[in-house]
Design a protein around this motif. Structure first.
Motif: not given
Length: 427
Positions: A375-383, A397-413
């Motif tokens: 997630v940290e890598v993808l957020e850096r790529l989006v910026a 990369f926002q789309w890829e992040l959607s597969w790893l996060r639930q909501g704004a700050n919660q990670l998917r297990r």
């Protein structure tokens, strides 16, 4: 340890069939026959000489008759209690097979290390003689914090089942946890607190700049060493260091200067020698010779077989930093430790390199169930994509992040393969 009945001689118990991972025999007048007869001791001597399982150690608690052949191996004298207990602990630890999948730290010897006898002894008393202890080595830059921690880890390593070294620096919480999980050999970082609690490990967090991530500082059998310039992040008791003397690096030849610049572009706490050699464009033999000169000149210290710690950094230009980023991409995932500075530079100067490096890294991290780092890598790529005006890439990369996060700050297990299989059967 399973004690014997007070009326039972150890040799009678041996004949009856003692079984254990290891056996400690306490030799004394109350536990051994009054007269020495070889035939009586022969089963034990045969077992010990053949190095049969379970292994046997003998402790002489008081003068008594016993075969001198027992002194050949694993024989301890109960004199100084602390030294005796440390020796038995080393033997006990040696009985454990290395855990599968772990990457323990094997610290190099520091020939220049000297003058820290009191601090080293304090670390021994705090971390070796007490289970689950924590200690912080604090001091200004160049005071020798990392060197003290490394030398202690080298000298005391046999007192622990494994030693793990985490180079913190500017690494995020996710990177610190992910690095330790990879070294311990677990795919689910949530298992770390349990392993730290159950096993006798030594964990060194070098150059810590923030509080330890949740779950890494709990109680257990493991001991923790933190080195830091900021006592606000201290763990346990604090050892404060002052510089013994100022060390000035000696002059280097052209190869040495090239390698020095390359090492300065890497993470200072654990720079990979082979990676730096490629950045400096030196053949392995020339890089090794240049490295030896830098070690002798106190520019760098060897950390382990493949990494060094940069004691004195030197100036570098963007050309060196760009070569560093390219080499990190070419060597990934072996160069994972260098991902942070490489991706940061690429995101500011070369979008195509940043995209390739970031995509490769995030894909690999996800396969290793290290979603927080991905997630940290993808957020850096989006910026970076937004900065370079690459709207389509930013959306991807926002789309890829959607597969790893639930909501704004919660990670998917993350679901590991075995759990996924169980889930399919449950359905």
């Amino acid at each position: 340890m399973e004690p014997l009945d007070p009326d039972t001689h150890l040799l009678d118990a041996w004949e009856g069939g003692l079984t254990a991972a290891g056996i400690v025999l306490m030799l004394g007048p109350d536990a051994t026959p009054a007269r020495l007869h070889r035939a009586t001791w022969q089963p034990l001597l045969d077992h010990a000489s053949a190095h049969a399982r379970p292994p046997v150690a003998c402790v002489l608690t008081a003068p008594c008759p016993y075969p001198k052949l027992l002194e050949r191996t694993n024989f301890f004298y109960y004199k100084d209690e602390v030294e005796f207990l440390r020796a038995v602990e080393r033997w006990t630890i040696s009985l454990h097979e290395p855990a599968e999948g772990t990457v323990p730290f094997a610290p190099a010897r520091l020939p220049s290390f000297a003058g820290r006898a009191d601090e080293t002894a304090l670390l021994w008393r705090t971390l070796v003689d007490n289970g689950g202890a924590r200690c912080t080595v604090a001091g200004s830059a160049g005071s020798g914090k990392s060197a003290l921690a490394q030398e202690f880890a080298r000298l005391a390593g046999e007192q622990f089942r494994e030693v793990f070294w985490v180079n913190c620096g500017d690494a995020s919480d996710a990177s610190i946890v992910g690095d330790l999980a990879a070294q311990i050999g677990v795919s689910d970082a949530r298992r770390i607190p349990t392993l730290v609690a159950e096993h006798r490990l030594l964990l060194v967090f070098d150059d810590l700049r923030r509080k330890l991530p949740v779950g890494l500082s709990g109680d257990g059998r493991s001991s923790i060493v933190v080195t830091t310039r900021d006592e606000a992040v201290a763990q346990g008791s604090v050892v404060r260091l002052r510089k013994l003397c100022e060390s000035t690096p000696s002059a280097a030849d052209n190869d040495g200067l090239q390698l020095w610049r390359a090492l300065s572009a890497c993470r200072r706490g654990a720079a990979a020698v082979d990676l730096a050699g490629r950045i400096a464009e030196l053949a392995s033999s020339r890089a090794e010779a240049a490295l030896e000169a830098l070690v002798n000149g106190r520019v760098v210290d060897r950390l382990d077989r493949s990494r060094v710690r940069v004691v004195h950094a030197t100036a570098m230009d963007d050309t060196v930093r760009l070569r560093h980023a390219r080499e990190v991409y070419a060597a990934f995932p072996m160069s994972l430790a260098e991902l942070g500075p490489a991706l940061e530079f690429a995101c500011g100067t070369d979008w195509e390199l940043a995209r390739r490096l970031g995509q490769t890294a995030s894909d690999w991290l996800r396969k290793q169930y290290r979603n927080a780092e991905a997630v940290e890598v993808l957020e850096r790529l989006v910026a970076a994509a937004e900065k370079f005006g690459r709207a389509e890439d930013a959306e991807h990369f926002q789309w890829e992040l959607s597969w790893l996060r639930q909501g704004a700050n919660q990670l998917r297990r993350p679901v590991v393969a075995a759990q996924q299989l169980q889930l399919s059967f449950a359905m």
